[in-house]
Write an enzyme that holds these catalytic residues in place. Sequence first.
Site, PDB file in Angstrom:
ATOM      1  N   LYS A 157     -10.305   5.007  10.754  1.00  0.00           N
ATOM      2  CA  LYS A 157     -10.414   3.355  10.943  1.00  0.00           C
ATOM      3  C   LYS A 157     -11.688   3.009  11.153  1.00  0.00           C
ATOM      4  O   LYS A 157     -12.317   2.154  10.810  1.00  0.00           O
ATOM      5  CB  LYS A 157      -9.429   3.277  11.913  1.00  0.00           C
ATOM      6  CG  LYS A 157      -7.835   3.415  11.400  1.00  0.00           C
ATOM      7  CD  LYS A 157      -6.816   3.070  12.448  1.00  0.00           C
ATOM      8  CE  LYS A 157      -5.338   2.911  11.815  1.00  0.00           C
ATOM      9  NZ  LYS A 157      -5.087   4.437  11.372  1.00  0.00           N
ATOM     10  N   LYS A 187      -3.364  -2.160  15.717  1.00  0.00           N
ATOM     11  CA  LYS A 187      -3.051  -0.871  15.487  1.00  0.00           C
ATOM     12  C   LYS A 187      -3.898   0.105  16.327  1.00  0.00           C
ATOM     13  O   LYS A 187      -4.758  -0.079  16.484  1.00  0.00           O
ATOM     14  CB  LYS A 187      -3.289  -0.808  13.952  1.00  0.00           C
ATOM     15  CG  LYS A 187      -4.387  -0.750  13.388  1.00  0.00           C
ATOM     16  CD  LYS A 187      -4.432  -0.702  11.709  1.00  0.00           C
ATOM     17  CE  LYS A 187      -5.563  -1.165  11.295  1.00  0.00           C
ATOM     18  NZ  LYS A 187      -5.618  -1.040   9.770  1.00  0.00           N
ATOM     19  N   ARG A 189      -4.761   2.241  -2.544  1.00  0.00           N
ATOM     20  CA  ARG A 189      -5.268   3.496  -2.286  1.00  0.00           C
ATOM     21  C   ARG A 189      -6.148   3.872  -3.542  1.00  0.00           C
ATOM     22  O   ARG A 189      -5.413   4.036  -4.553  1.00  0.00           O
ATOM     23  CB  ARG A 189      -4.359   4.493  -2.022  1.00  0.00           C
ATOM     24  CG  ARG A 189      -4.797   6.040  -1.945  1.00  0.00           C
ATOM     25  CD  ARG A 189      -5.963   6.203  -1.086  1.00  0.00           C
ATOM     26  NE  ARG A 189      -5.524   5.975   0.404  1.00  0.00           N
ATOM     27  CZ  ARG A 189      -4.773   6.930   1.215  1.00  0.00           C
ATOM     28  NH1 ARG A 189      -4.426   8.162   0.723  1.00  0.00           N
ATOM     29  NH2 ARG A 189      -4.396   6.494   2.308  1.00  0.00           N
ATOM     30  N   ARG A 199       0.247   0.122  -2.667  1.00  0.00           N
ATOM     31  CA  ARG A 199       1.455   0.632  -1.970  1.00  0.00           C
ATOM     32  C   ARG A 199       1.930  -0.804  -1.429  1.00  0.00           C
ATOM     33  O   ARG A 199       1.523  -1.500  -0.369  1.00  0.00           O
ATOM     34  CB  ARG A 199       1.130   1.761  -0.999  1.00  0.00           C
ATOM     35  CG  ARG A 199       0.511   2.804  -1.324  1.00  0.00           C
ATOM     36  CD  ARG A 199      -0.145   3.772  -0.365  1.00  0.00           C
ATOM     37  NE  ARG A 199      -1.122   3.096  -0.022  1.00  0.00           N
ATOM     38  CZ  ARG A 199      -2.012   3.347   1.097  1.00  0.00           C
ATOM     39  NH1 ARG A 199      -1.568   4.368   1.762  1.00  0.00           N
ATOM     40  NH2 ARG A 199      -3.031   2.780   1.323  1.00  0.00           N
ATOM     41  N   ARG A 253       4.181  -3.500   6.473  1.00  0.00           N
ATOM     42  CA  ARG A 253       3.253  -2.095   6.004  1.00  0.00           C
ATOM     43  C   ARG A 253       3.559  -1.852   4.781  1.00  0.00           C
ATOM     44  O   ARG A 253       4.832  -1.571   4.119  1.00  0.00           O
ATOM     45  CB  ARG A 253       3.850  -1.027   7.099  1.00  0.00           C
ATOM     46  CG  ARG A 253       3.327  -1.254   8.621  1.00  0.00           C
ATOM     47  CD  ARG A 253       3.941  -0.295   9.309  1.00  0.00           C
ATOM     48  NE  ARG A 253       5.614  -0.217   9.378  1.00  0.00           N
ATOM     49  CZ  ARG A 253       6.393   0.345   9.810  1.00  0.00           C
ATOM     50  NH1 ARG A 253       5.865   1.392  10.843  1.00  0.00           N
ATOM     51  NH2 ARG A 253       7.536   0.416   9.608  1.00  0.00           N
ATOM     52  N   ASP A 265      -8.902   2.490   1.441  1.00  0.00           N
ATOM     53  CA  ASP A 265      -7.635   1.685   1.400  1.00  0.00           C
ATOM     54  C   ASP A 265      -8.272   0.184   1.182  1.00  0.00           C
ATOM     55  O   ASP A 265      -8.973  -0.075   2.094  1.00  0.00           O
ATOM     56  CB  ASP A 265      -6.815   1.909   2.553  1.00  0.00           C
ATOM     57  CG  ASP A 265      -6.000   3.013   2.530  1.00  0.00           C
ATOM     58  OD1 ASP A 265      -6.027   3.734   1.316  1.00  0.00           O
ATOM     59  OD2 ASP A 265      -5.544   3.530   3.554  1.00  0.00           O
ATOM     60  N   GLU A 277      -9.622   0.667   5.499  1.00  0.00           N
ATOM     61  CA  GLU A 277      -9.489   2.463   5.952  1.00  0.00           C
ATOM     62  C   GLU A 277     -10.332   3.337   5.100  1.00  0.00           C
ATOM     63  O   GLU A 277     -10.250   3.049   3.733  1.00  0.00           O
ATOM     64  CB  GLU A 277      -8.235   2.769   6.213  1.00  0.00           C
ATOM     65  CG  GLU A 277      -7.934   4.221   6.938  1.00  0.00           C
ATOM     66  CD  GLU A 277      -6.396   4.075   7.781  1.00  0.00           C
ATOM     67  OE1 GLU A 277      -6.193   5.252   7.699  1.00  0.00           O
ATOM     68  OE2 GLU A 277      -5.752   3.204   8.061  1.00  0.00           O
ATOM     69  N   ASN A 323      -9.969   7.268   4.473  1.00  0.00           N
ATOM     70  CA  ASN A 323      -9.203   8.567   4.669  1.00  0.00           C
ATOM     71  C   ASN A 323     -10.042   9.629   4.224  1.00  0.00           C
ATOM     72  O   ASN A 323     -10.379   9.825   3.104  1.00  0.00           O
ATOM     73  CB  ASN A 323      -7.950   8.506   3.971  1.00  0.00           C
ATOM     74  CG  ASN A 323      -6.974   7.198   4.344  1.00  0.00           C
ATOM     75  OD1 ASN A 323      -6.275   7.548   5.088  1.00  0.00           O
ATOM     76  ND2 ASN A 323      -7.283   6.140   3.728  1.00  0.00           N
TER      77      ASN A 323
END
Length: 315
Positions: free
Chosen positions: A124, A159, A209, A224, A232, A272, A280, A282
């Site tokens: 993050k 978050k 993503r 997503r 979410r 993301d 984000e 990952n």
Amino acid sequence: MRFLFIADPLESFKPKKDSTLAMMVAAQKAGHEIYYAWSESLVSNDAIVTAQVVKISVDKSATTWFTKHHESRESLCNFDAVLMRQDPPFSSEYLANTLLLSQAARLGAKVFNAPNALRDHSEKIAILEFPELIAPTTITRDLALIREFHQLHQDIIIKPLDGMGGMGVFRVGMDGVNLGSIVETLGNNGTRALMVQKYIPEIKDGDNRILIIDGEPIPYLLARIPQDGDIRGNLAAGGKGVARPLNDNEISIAKKIGGKLASRGLFLIGIDMIGSYLTEINVTSPTCFVEIFDQTGYDVASTFIGALEKRILES
């Protein structure tokens, strides 16, 4: 070549959609030997880092998708590639494993992603390196600062820094209802830092993503899309995955981020994006290989194994 996958227990895999399994299938298809080690089996004897490894063969169509052949304790330096695929969260045990992997790398083991890069890139917080790409963001333990941020932006997302799969993500609208309670609960009464961001309305179109292999983006992303009134898009939280080609802006952003991070040892990452905003990066065990393949026919796993072979031969 001999590939060692360090991951969570094989029994915990979800064969229909697991990206690590997709990698194993592609590696086996390419003629490589596949080995598995549970992430908790890493041991250092003096300077030598070993793992309890088992040679396996895989078949996604079988009732039991993996077959174990023989088991032994081996040095990580005995493998052509060690793939660190332990799932988040980034706990103290995960940190310990990366430190052991760093020692193995000093002795010659080829570890993907590089363990020092895993430690240096919080999934993050890493977005702060690219401030021109992110929505208004603050990271703090201070409720008063979060209240100020909310007053400025009105509609915000809160978050935890160590969450995954949409865990612990809250939206607070203009009325500010439950803001204090949410911050106190997620932040354990001011002892844990939280990420607070301006809400991005484009989430309705998907949390996108984008997979990047050795600096090069895969040509399809997985949007997503939140379902049933949820905020979410994470698949683990019930989001619907829809694959589509990257647009020019997404390609440009992915190349910019991917090239910089690949040079630091992050061979595979998943960024993301919501709308045009980076949310984000990952680095631990990026997923969505299978969903993209099932919808587009683009074999992400084979692309990954091909790039890995090239990197090994060049090193």
